[in-house]
Design a protein around this motif. Structure first.
Motif, PDB file in Angstrom:
ATOM      1  N   TYR A  19       0.823  -1.213   0.000  1.00 44.60           N
ATOM      2  CA  TYR A  19       0.000   0.000   0.000  1.00 44.60           C
ATOM      3  C   TYR A  19       0.859   1.265   0.000  1.00 44.60           C
ATOM      4  O   TYR A  19       0.327   2.366  -0.073  1.00 44.60           O
ATOM      5  CB  TYR A  19      -0.941   0.001   1.209  1.00 44.60           C
ATOM      6  CG  TYR A  19      -1.993  -1.077   1.116  1.00 44.60           C
ATOM      7  CD1 TYR A  19      -3.129  -0.889   0.345  1.00 44.60           C
ATOM      8  CD2 TYR A  19      -1.839  -2.292   1.783  1.00 44.60           C
ATOM      9  CE1 TYR A  19      -4.093  -1.884   0.243  1.00 44.60           C
ATOM     10  CE2 TYR A  19      -2.796  -3.292   1.686  1.00 44.60           C
ATOM     11  CZ  TYR A  19      -3.921  -3.079   0.903  1.00 44.60           C
ATOM     12  OH  TYR A  19      -4.878  -4.072   0.795  1.00 44.60           O
ATOM     13  N   GLN A  20       2.164   1.082   0.075  1.00 44.37           N
ATOM     14  CA  GLN A  20       3.067   2.225   0.009  1.00 44.37           C
ATOM     15  C   GLN A  20       3.714   2.371  -1.371  1.00 44.37           C
ATOM     16  O   GLN A  20       4.403   3.358  -1.637  1.00 44.37           O
ATOM     17  CB  GLN A  20       4.167   2.082   1.071  1.00 44.37           C
ATOM     18  CG  GLN A  20       3.675   2.296   2.500  1.00 44.37           C
ATOM     19  CD  GLN A  20       2.766   1.182   2.983  1.00 44.37           C
ATOM     20  OE1 GLN A  20       3.095   0.006   2.860  1.00 44.37           O
ATOM     21  NE2 GLN A  20       1.620   1.544   3.546  1.00 44.37           N
ATOM     22  N   MET A  21       3.515   1.393  -2.246  1.00 43.57           N
ATOM     23  CA  MET A  21       4.124   1.446  -3.576  1.00 43.57           C
ATOM     24  C   MET A  21       3.365   2.456  -4.447  1.00 43.57           C
ATOM     25  O   MET A  21       2.164   2.300  -4.692  1.00 43.57           O
ATOM     26  CB  MET A  21       4.098   0.071  -4.224  1.00 43.57           C
ATOM     27  CG  MET A  21       4.911  -0.009  -5.500  1.00 43.57           C
ATOM     28  SD  MET A  21       5.115  -1.731  -6.020  1.00 43.57           S
ATOM     29  CE  MET A  21       6.278  -1.524  -7.365  1.00 43.57           C
ATOM     30  N   PRO A  22       4.033   3.488  -4.932  1.00 41.25           N
ATOM     31  CA  PRO A  22       3.338   4.549  -5.668  1.00 41.25           C
ATOM     32  C   PRO A  22       2.830   4.102  -7.035  1.00 41.25           C
ATOM     33  O   PRO A  22       3.561   3.514  -7.827  1.00 41.25           O
ATOM     34  CB  PRO A  22       4.391   5.648  -5.797  1.00 41.25           C
ATOM     35  CG  PRO A  22       5.699   4.942  -5.694  1.00 41.25           C
ATOM     36  CD  PRO A  22       5.472   3.785  -4.769  1.00 41.25           C
ATOM     37  N   ILE A  23       1.566   4.371  -7.264  1.00 45.16           N
ATOM     38  CA  ILE A  23       0.942   4.080  -8.551  1.00 45.16           C
ATOM     39  C   ILE A  23       1.292   5.185  -9.539  1.00 45.16           C
ATOM     40  O   ILE A  23       1.301   6.368  -9.193  1.00 45.16           O
ATOM     41  CB  ILE A  23      -0.584   3.977  -8.385  1.00 45.16           C
ATOM     42  CG1 ILE A  23      -0.946   2.729  -7.580  1.00 45.16           C
ATOM     43  CG2 ILE A  23      -1.296   3.965  -9.731  1.00 45.16           C
ATOM     44  CD1 ILE A  23      -2.412   2.646  -7.198  1.00 45.16           C
ATOM     45  N   LYS A  24       1.575   4.810 -10.750  1.00 47.87           N
ATOM     46  CA  LYS A  24       1.850   5.790 -11.795  1.00 47.87           C
ATOM     47  C   LYS A  24       0.571   6.184 -12.527  1.00 47.87           C
ATOM     48  O   LYS A  24       0.309   7.364 -12.753  1.00 47.87           O
ATOM     49  CB  LYS A  24       2.860   5.213 -12.800  1.00 47.87           C
ATOM     50  CG  LYS A  24       3.243   6.185 -13.913  1.00 47.87           C
ATOM     51  CD  LYS A  24       4.287   5.547 -14.833  1.00 47.87           C
ATOM     52  CE  LYS A  24       4.699   6.527 -15.939  1.00 47.87           C
ATOM     53  NZ  LYS A  24       5.714   5.921 -16.840  1.00 47.87           N
ATOM     54  N   GLU A  25      -0.235   5.177 -12.879  1.00 46.08           N
ATOM     55  CA  GLU A  25      -1.425   5.448 -13.676  1.00 46.08           C
ATOM     56  C   GLU A  25      -2.415   4.296 -13.548  1.00 46.08           C
ATOM     57  O   GLU A  25      -2.035   3.142 -13.344  1.00 46.08           O
ATOM     58  CB  GLU A  25      -1.033   5.624 -15.151  1.00 46.08           C
ATOM     59  CG  GLU A  25      -2.177   5.859 -16.112  1.00 46.08           C
ATOM     60  CD  GLU A  25      -1.723   5.870 -17.570  1.00 46.08           C
ATOM     61  OE1 GLU A  25      -2.593   5.945 -18.458  1.00 46.08           O
ATOM     62  OE2 GLU A  25      -0.497   5.789 -17.813  1.00 46.08           O
ATOM     63  N   LEU A  26      -3.697   4.621 -13.662  1.00 47.55           N
ATOM     64  CA  LEU A  26      -4.742   3.605 -13.740  1.00 47.55           C
ATOM     65  C   LEU A  26      -5.861   4.137 -14.625  1.00 47.55           C
ATOM     66  O   LEU A  26      -5.939   5.340 -14.879  1.00 47.55           O
ATOM     67  CB  LEU A  26      -5.263   3.236 -12.344  1.00 47.55           C
ATOM     68  CG  LEU A  26      -5.877   4.350 -11.489  1.00 47.55           C
ATOM     69  CD1 LEU A  26      -7.388   4.463 -11.721  1.00 47.55           C
ATOM     70  CD2 LEU A  26      -5.598   4.088 -10.009  1.00 47.55           C
ATOM     71  N   ASP A  27      -6.728   3.232 -15.116  1.00 44.99           N
ATOM     72  CA  ASP A  27      -7.799   3.677 -16.007  1.00 44.99           C
ATOM     73  C   ASP A  27      -9.056   2.835 -15.803  1.00 44.99           C
ATOM     74  O   ASP A  27      -8.996   1.692 -15.362  1.00 44.99           O
ATOM     75  CB  ASP A  27      -7.352   3.641 -17.473  1.00 44.99           C
ATOM     76  CG  ASP A  27      -6.795   2.295 -17.912  1.00 44.99           C
ATOM     77  OD1 ASP A  27      -6.780   1.356 -17.087  1.00 44.99           O
ATOM     78  OD2 ASP A  27      -6.371   2.171 -19.065  1.00 44.99           O
ATOM     79  N   PHE A  28     -10.198   3.438 -16.123  1.00 47.21           N
ATOM     80  CA  PHE A  28     -11.477   2.761 -16.001  1.00 47.21           C
ATOM     81  C   PHE A  28     -12.514   3.487 -16.852  1.00 47.21           C
ATOM     82  O   PHE A  28     -12.266   4.586 -17.360  1.00 47.21           O
ATOM     83  CB  PHE A  28     -11.931   2.700 -14.530  1.00 47.21           C
ATOM     84  CG  PHE A  28     -12.056   4.044 -13.853  1.00 47.21           C
ATOM     85  CD1 PHE A  28     -13.251   4.750 -13.866  1.00 47.21           C
ATOM     86  CD2 PHE A  28     -10.972   4.598 -13.178  1.00 47.21           C
ATOM     87  CE1 PHE A  28     -13.371   5.978 -13.232  1.00 47.21           C
ATOM     88  CE2 PHE A  28     -11.070   5.830 -12.535  1.00 47.21           C
ATOM     89  CZ  PHE A  28     -12.277   6.521 -12.565  1.00 47.21           C
ATOM     90  N   ASP A  29     -13.687   2.862 -17.003  1.00 46.66           N
ATOM     91  CA  ASP A  29     -14.793   3.465 -17.751  1.00 46.66           C
ATOM     92  C   ASP A  29     -15.826   4.006 -16.782  1.00 46.66           C
ATOM     93  O   ASP A  29     -16.219   3.333 -15.815  1.00 46.66           O
ATOM     94  CB  ASP A  29     -15.430   2.438 -18.684  1.00 46.66           C
ATOM     95  CG  ASP A  29     -14.545   2.096 -19.872  1.00 46.66           C
ATOM     96  OD1 ASP A  29     -14.186   3.027 -20.618  1.00 46.66           O
ATOM     97  OD2 ASP A  29     -14.200   0.914 -20.055  1.00 46.66           O
TER      98      ASP A  29
END
Length: 289
Positions: free
Chosen positions: A92-102
């Motif tokens: 839960y500490q690993m930084p997300i770069k990008e995500l996508d959804f509709d």
């Protein structure tokens, strides 16, 4: 004989030390392995959520919601948590770069695989798209602003648009007198083609431009909308206050009037995925039944 006993005693002690050291190392390894496997939420189909840190907040994103796998900052490739033992370990500490959804513009719903929204989406594609009807779904990207040097406004982008259209395409944007849906409206050459002096309805470069500025006159929303084509689309970019992420969503221009509600709803969706530092849910997750 005495020397033999001393040697034997030394051997026993050394063996004991090695055994203790081995046990200690094993305990450390086991502890490390235990620490790298965080608690991960699942849906009713047994699919693990994708986890990470978004905008400085731990998040747990329902697996069925994501259009593609989450990408992480610093990772050499994309990883998800469809298998809890997948390496490298995701926390839960690993930084997300990008995500996508509709996202559905009409009611703020998130499309989730194997749920009613998924059936609705497929039905809309089957019926609405062939008939060039207004498609109520928007493709949404969320970008983590993980660096303090990343801009939190669209001021420079707006200025670049004005500059490039004038220098490259030989037309200018003019601010219009009235706001549209609360947005400041800029039109390419006031809607006139400078070469023909006729309405600029056949030029795909001259998109309509809309911006929203906060109390500091910083541009927090920037929208470019098609002016030509049977189906006209808008590309809507905005920053979320108190949640350092940038959102980009594309949708049918018919739904431009819903821009404020769209921003509010997407903010609520992201907020619903925020969890405690150890992954416990805080509220009902958008997209999960």
């Amino acid at each position: 004989m005495r020397n033999l006993l001393i040697s034997y005693a030394k051997a026993v002690c050394l063996s004991g030390l090695l055994l203790l050291t081995g046990c200690s190392d094993n305990n450390k390894d086991n502890a490390a392995k235990h620490q790298t496997i965080p608690f991960v939420n699942k849906d009713r189909f047994g699919r693990f959520d994708s986890i990470g840190n978004l905008g400085g907040k731990p998040v747990s994103i329902p697996s069925g919601v994501l259009y593609t796998e989450v990408s992480y900052i610093g990772a050499t490739e994309n990883f998800d948590t469809s298998s809890i033992n997948k390496q490298p370990p995701i926390t839960y500490q690993m930084p997300i770069k990008e995500l996508d959804f509709d996202y559905r513009l009409t009611d703020g719903a998130v499309k989730s695989k194997n749920e009613q929204t998924d059936s609705d989406y497929k039905q809309d594609i089957k019926i609405l798209i062939p008939k060039a009807k207004h498609f109520p779904w928007g493709y949404t990207n969320v970008y983590n602003l993980f660096s303090p040097n990343q801009p939190r406004t669209f001021n420079q982008w707006f200025n670049n648009i004005l500059k490039s259209t004038k220098e490259t395409w030989n037309f200018e944007y003019f601010k219009q007198g009235n706001k549209i849906f609360g947005l400041t409206y800029y039109q390419a050459n006031n809607g006139i083609n400078p070469k023909t002096n006729q309405p600029w309805e056949d030029n795909i470069i001259g998109n309509d431009l809309y911006i929203y500025q906060d109390s500091n006159n910083d541009i927090k929303t920037l929208i470019l909308c098609d002016t030509v084509g049977q189906i006209k689309y808008c590309k809507h970019d905005f920053f979320i206050k108190n949640f350092p992420v940038k959102v980009s969503i594309s949708y049918d221009r018919t739904y431009l009037k819903l821009w404020q509600q769209t921003e509010k709803n997407i903010t609520a969706i992201l907020d619903s995925w925020v969890v405690t530092n150890d992954g416990k849910l805080i509220k009902k997750q958008a997209g999960k039944v």
